[in-house]
Enzyme design. Sequence first.
Site, PDB file in Angstrom:
ATOM      1  N   SER A 182      71.984  14.930 -63.732  1.00  0.00           N
ATOM      2  CA  SER A 182      71.622  13.649 -63.111  1.00  0.00           C
ATOM      3  C   SER A 182      71.812  12.521 -64.107  1.00  0.00           C
ATOM      4  CB  SER A 182      70.151  13.736 -62.695  1.00  0.00           C
ATOM      5  OG  SER A 182      69.649  12.458 -62.418  1.00  0.00           O
TER       6      SER A 182
ATOM      7  N   TYR B 136      60.778  15.958 -64.474  1.00  0.00           N
ATOM      8  CA  TYR B 136      62.010  16.312 -63.743  1.00  0.00           C
ATOM      9  C   TYR B 136      63.234  15.958 -64.585  1.00  0.00           C
ATOM     10  CZ  TYR B 136      66.061  15.609 -60.781  1.00  0.00           C
ATOM     11  OH  TYR B 136      67.351  15.617 -60.296  1.00  0.00           O
TER      12      TYR B 136
ATOM     13  N   LYS C 188      66.187  18.380 -66.656  1.00  0.00           N
ATOM     14  CA  LYS C 188      67.657  18.311 -66.555  1.00  0.00           C
ATOM     15  C   LYS C 188      68.284  18.231 -67.949  1.00  0.00           C
ATOM     16  CE  LYS C 188      68.224  18.543 -62.173  1.00  0.00           C
ATOM     17  NZ  LYS C 188      68.882  19.707 -61.589  1.00  0.00           N
TER      18      LYS C 188
HETATM   19  P1  NAD Z   1      67.397  20.048 -52.398  1.00  0.00           P
HETATM   20  O1  NAD Z   1      65.950  20.172 -52.703  1.00  0.00           O
HETATM   21  O2  NAD Z   1      67.785  19.658 -51.015  1.00  0.00           O
HETATM   22  O3  NAD Z   1      68.155  21.398 -52.770  1.00  0.00           O
HETATM   23  C1  NAD Z   1      67.712  22.263 -53.773  1.00  0.00           C
HETATM   24  C2  NAD Z   1      67.693  23.666 -53.184  1.00  0.00           C
HETATM   25  O4  NAD Z   1      67.273  24.590 -54.170  1.00  0.00           O
HETATM   26  C3  NAD Z   1      66.734  23.788 -52.006  1.00  0.00           C
HETATM   27  O5  NAD Z   1      67.408  24.396 -50.944  1.00  0.00           O
HETATM   28  C4  NAD Z   1      65.618  24.688 -52.538  1.00  0.00           C
HETATM   29  O6  NAD Z   1      65.036  25.459 -51.515  1.00  0.00           O
HETATM   30  C5  NAD Z   1      66.349  25.496 -53.580  1.00  0.00           C
HETATM   31  N1  NAD Z   1      65.536  26.006 -54.685  1.00  0.00           N
HETATM   32  C6  NAD Z   1      64.678  25.318 -55.482  1.00  0.00           C
HETATM   33  N2  NAD Z   1      64.152  26.131 -56.410  1.00  0.00           N
HETATM   34  C7  NAD Z   1      64.700  27.352 -56.212  1.00  0.00           C
HETATM   35  C8  NAD Z   1      64.562  28.613 -56.860  1.00  0.00           C
HETATM   36  N3  NAD Z   1      63.729  28.787 -57.892  1.00  0.00           N
HETATM   37  N4  NAD Z   1      65.284  29.659 -56.404  1.00  0.00           N
HETATM   38  C9  NAD Z   1      66.119  29.512 -55.344  1.00  0.00           C
HETATM   39  N5  NAD Z   1      66.285  28.354 -54.699  1.00  0.00           N
HETATM   40  C10 NAD Z   1      65.582  27.283 -55.128  1.00  0.00           C
HETATM   41  O7  NAD Z   1      68.023  19.036 -53.457  1.00  0.00           O
HETATM   42  P2  NAD Z   1      69.465  18.375 -53.518  1.00  0.00           P
HETATM   43  O8  NAD Z   1      69.302  16.926 -53.306  1.00  0.00           O
HETATM   44  O9  NAD Z   1      70.408  19.157 -52.671  1.00  0.00           O
HETATM   45  O10 NAD Z   1      69.790  18.586 -55.047  1.00  0.00           O
HETATM   46  C11 NAD Z   1      70.542  19.690 -55.529  1.00  0.00           C
HETATM   47  C12 NAD Z   1      70.545  19.649 -57.047  1.00  0.00           C
HETATM   48  O11 NAD Z   1      71.086  18.404 -57.474  1.00  0.00           O
HETATM   49  C13 NAD Z   1      69.155  19.753 -57.669  1.00  0.00           C
HETATM   50  O12 NAD Z   1      69.240  20.520 -58.835  1.00  0.00           O
HETATM   51  C14 NAD Z   1      68.828  18.314 -58.007  1.00  0.00           C
HETATM   52  O13 NAD Z   1      67.926  18.202 -59.074  1.00  0.00           O
HETATM   53  C15 NAD Z   1      70.199  17.778 -58.384  1.00  0.00           C
HETATM   54  N6  NAD Z   1      70.298  16.320 -58.224  1.00  0.00           N
HETATM   55  C16 NAD Z   1      70.006  15.768 -57.007  1.00  0.00           C
HETATM   56  C17 NAD Z   1      70.056  14.387 -56.854  1.00  0.00           C
HETATM   57  C18 NAD Z   1      69.714  13.764 -55.542  1.00  0.00           C
HETATM   58  O14 NAD Z   1      69.457  12.546 -55.502  1.00  0.00           O
HETATM   59  N7  NAD Z   1      69.702  14.475 -54.424  1.00  0.00           N
HETATM   60  C19 NAD Z   1      70.422  13.572 -57.947  1.00  0.00           C
HETATM   61  C20 NAD Z   1      70.736  14.177 -59.161  1.00  0.00           C
HETATM   62  C21 NAD Z   1      70.674  15.569 -59.291  1.00  0.00           C
HETATM   63  C1  UD1 Z   2      65.312   8.527 -58.444  1.00  0.00           C
HETATM   64  C2  UD1 Z   2      64.631   9.267 -59.575  1.00  0.00           C
HETATM   65  C3  UD1 Z   2      65.683   9.939 -60.454  1.00  0.00           C
HETATM   66  C4  UD1 Z   2      66.593  10.832 -59.604  1.00  0.00           C
HETATM   67  C5  UD1 Z   2      67.220   9.965 -58.500  1.00  0.00           C
HETATM   68  C6  UD1 Z   2      68.110  10.733 -57.584  1.00  0.00           C
HETATM   69  C7  UD1 Z   2      62.567   7.997 -60.015  1.00  0.00           C
HETATM   70  C8  UD1 Z   2      61.833   7.172 -61.018  1.00  0.00           C
HETATM   71  N1  UD1 Z   2      63.832   8.363 -60.366  1.00  0.00           N
HETATM   72  O1  UD1 Z   2      66.112   7.543 -59.013  1.00  0.00           O
HETATM   73  O2  UD1 Z   2      65.067  10.725 -61.445  1.00  0.00           O
HETATM   74  O3  UD1 Z   2      67.613  11.404 -60.399  1.00  0.00           O
HETATM   75  O4  UD1 Z   2      66.157   9.390 -57.714  1.00  0.00           O
HETATM   76  O5  UD1 Z   2      67.374  11.648 -56.842  1.00  0.00           O
HETATM   77  O6  UD1 Z   2      62.043   8.365 -58.983  1.00  0.00           O
HETATM   78  N2  UD1 Z   2      63.170   1.924 -54.038  1.00  0.00           N
HETATM   79  C9  UD1 Z   2      62.348   1.052 -53.340  1.00  0.00           C
HETATM   80  N3  UD1 Z   2      61.515   1.568 -52.394  1.00  0.00           N
HETATM   81  C10 UD1 Z   2      61.456   2.905 -52.114  1.00  0.00           C
HETATM   82  C11 UD1 Z   2      62.293   3.788 -52.831  1.00  0.00           C
HETATM   83  C12 UD1 Z   2      63.124   3.251 -53.793  1.00  0.00           C
HETATM   84  O7  UD1 Z   2      62.370  -0.160 -53.562  1.00  0.00           O
HETATM   85  O8  UD1 Z   2      60.655   3.303 -51.248  1.00  0.00           O
HETATM   86  C13 UD1 Z   2      64.099   1.365 -55.022  1.00  0.00           C
HETATM   87  C14 UD1 Z   2      63.888   1.884 -56.434  1.00  0.00           C
HETATM   88  O9  UD1 Z   2      62.962   1.075 -57.132  1.00  0.00           O
HETATM   89  C15 UD1 Z   2      65.319   1.803 -57.000  1.00  0.00           C
HETATM   90  C16 UD1 Z   2      66.203   2.066 -55.777  1.00  0.00           C
HETATM   91  O10 UD1 Z   2      65.392   1.766 -54.641  1.00  0.00           O
HETATM   92  O11 UD1 Z   2      65.587   0.510 -57.463  1.00  0.00           O
HETATM   93  C17 UD1 Z   2      66.684   3.506 -55.670  1.00  0.00           C
HETATM   94  O12 UD1 Z   2      65.558   4.376 -55.740  1.00  0.00           O
HETATM   95  P1  UD1 Z   2      65.695   5.975 -55.537  1.00  0.00           P
HETATM   96  O13 UD1 Z   2      66.449   6.253 -54.305  1.00  0.00           O
HETATM   97  O14 UD1 Z   2      64.323   6.550 -55.652  1.00  0.00           O
HETATM   98  O15 UD1 Z   2      66.612   6.433 -56.758  1.00  0.00           O
HETATM   99  P2  UD1 Z   2      66.449   6.192 -58.343  1.00  0.00           P
HETATM  100  O16 UD1 Z   2      65.335   5.273 -58.645  1.00  0.00           O
HETATM  101  O17 UD1 Z   2      67.787   5.818 -58.855  1.00  0.00           O
END
Ligand code: NAD
Ligand code: UD1
Length: 337
Positions: A124, A149, A153
């Site tokens: 991330s 979190y 990572k």
């Molecule tokens: P998500 O929660 O929808 O998917 C994660 C999946 O992993 C889920 O299906 C959950 O059931 C499964 N899981 C969690 N722990 C597990 C375990 N111990 N064993 C087996 N399965 C397990 O999340 P996502 O948004 O699809 O994210 C996928 C990956 O990308 C995650 O590692 C997340 O941290 C990373 N990531 C997501 C975002 C985002 O904004 N969505 C941003 C940066 C990184």
């Molecule tokens: C968040 C996480 C980050 C994670 C990323 C993707 C935090 C502090 N950081 O980042 O670790 O990798 O999501 O999953 O949570 N916002 C509002 N109102 C809301 C929600 C968000 O104003 O209800 C604003 C936030 O202040 C930010 C922007 O929208 O400026 C995006 O927020 P969000 O979607 O939560 O993503 P990140 O803050 O980038």
Amino acid sequence: MSILVTGGAGYIGSHMVCSLLEQGRDVVVLDNLVNASYAALERVQALTGRCAIFIKGDVRDRSTLEHIFDSHSVNEVLHFAGLKAVGESIEQPLRYYDNNVGGTLSLCKAMATAGVRRLVFSSSATVYGHVERMPIKETMPTGRPTNPYGRSKLMVEEVLRDLCRTDPRWSVALLRYFNPVGAHESGRIGEDPSGIPNNLVPFISQVAIGKCGALPIFGNDYPTRDGTGVRDYIHVLDLVEGHLAAMETIARRSGVSIWNLGTGQGYSVLEMIRMFEKVAGRPVPYTIQRRRDGDIAECWSDPSLAERELGWKARRGLEEMLVDTWRWQTANPRGYG
Ligand code: NAD
Ligand code: UD1
């Protein structure tokens, strides 16, 4: 040969599995369904006419992993499984380190035993911490993420670097996602957050459909063009294409490769609201609240390394991201439930 997709029933994982199946690849999904529904994989099957092998299990469970590597000819792993709620990670740090760091350790040990050494890890942009100068390049040093979190990572990145340093047979991609949003164009799979959404786009979408009252904007006094936070939103399908390109590239390399997956374009919260209102054709009421702890003013990528080395570039613009989000939201007002 098969690809193991951990967390393949989740938001990003299910879109990835859909794309792999469409390409004719054989896929094994390992997911404990802690934050996902099996219905996502049923819908992927309906969309593709093909089926992934699904194993309900925990990535921390060595015997489950050994069983998978013994019974399927896996040659690469996409590791999405992890917990991702920032607030929850502050309340339950041990659970987050155990799941995200411990899960990756047991996965790597099982991979090493099975002789599988190609891995794509979902990292991330949070690993950069507080960056003063935008856009963010991969050559910038990692910072100090503000929550467990984010630190989980960063720890996993360090573990994977050490692993590659000691054994050059490993080839690992650390993909640093910016802000994934959007859904499959069919409206059949998408993001289904449990409870009140933490992230901006699912929250706006639930306000627009009437599930949440008004969007809290976390601060309008940032040093940005309109005072609200600026982020680099990327369509989940562009993200999936980035993984496909990374998989091809690391098959020809060894060691650790790091790529930002973003669009290079930042949008403010107010710009996101305006675009969503246009797409949904209805107002998105909001209130201005105090800043959220740990938030930064702006965060957007320089994605040019991925373009040069992977031949990949995000193709979908903001309007398409929000059209697809809205289609998913309106077709599935209660998500998979
Ligand atoms: P998500 O929660 O929808 O998917 C994660 C999946 O992993 C889920 O299906 C959950 O059931 C499964 N899981 C969690 N722990 C597990 C375990 N111990 N064993 C087996 N399965 C397990 O999340 P996502 O948004 O699809 O994210 C996928 C990956 O990308 C995650 O590692 C997340 O941290 C990373 N990531 C997501 C975002 C985002 O904004 N969505 C941003 C940066 C990184
Ligand atoms: C968040 C996480 C980050 C994670 C990323 C993707 C935090 C502090 N950081 O980042 O670790 O990798 O999501 O999953 O949570 N916002 C509002 N109102 C809301 C929600 C968000 O104003 O209800 C604003 C936030 O202040 C930010 C922007 O929208 O400026 C995006 O927020 P969000 O979607 O939560 O993503 P990140 O803050 O980038």
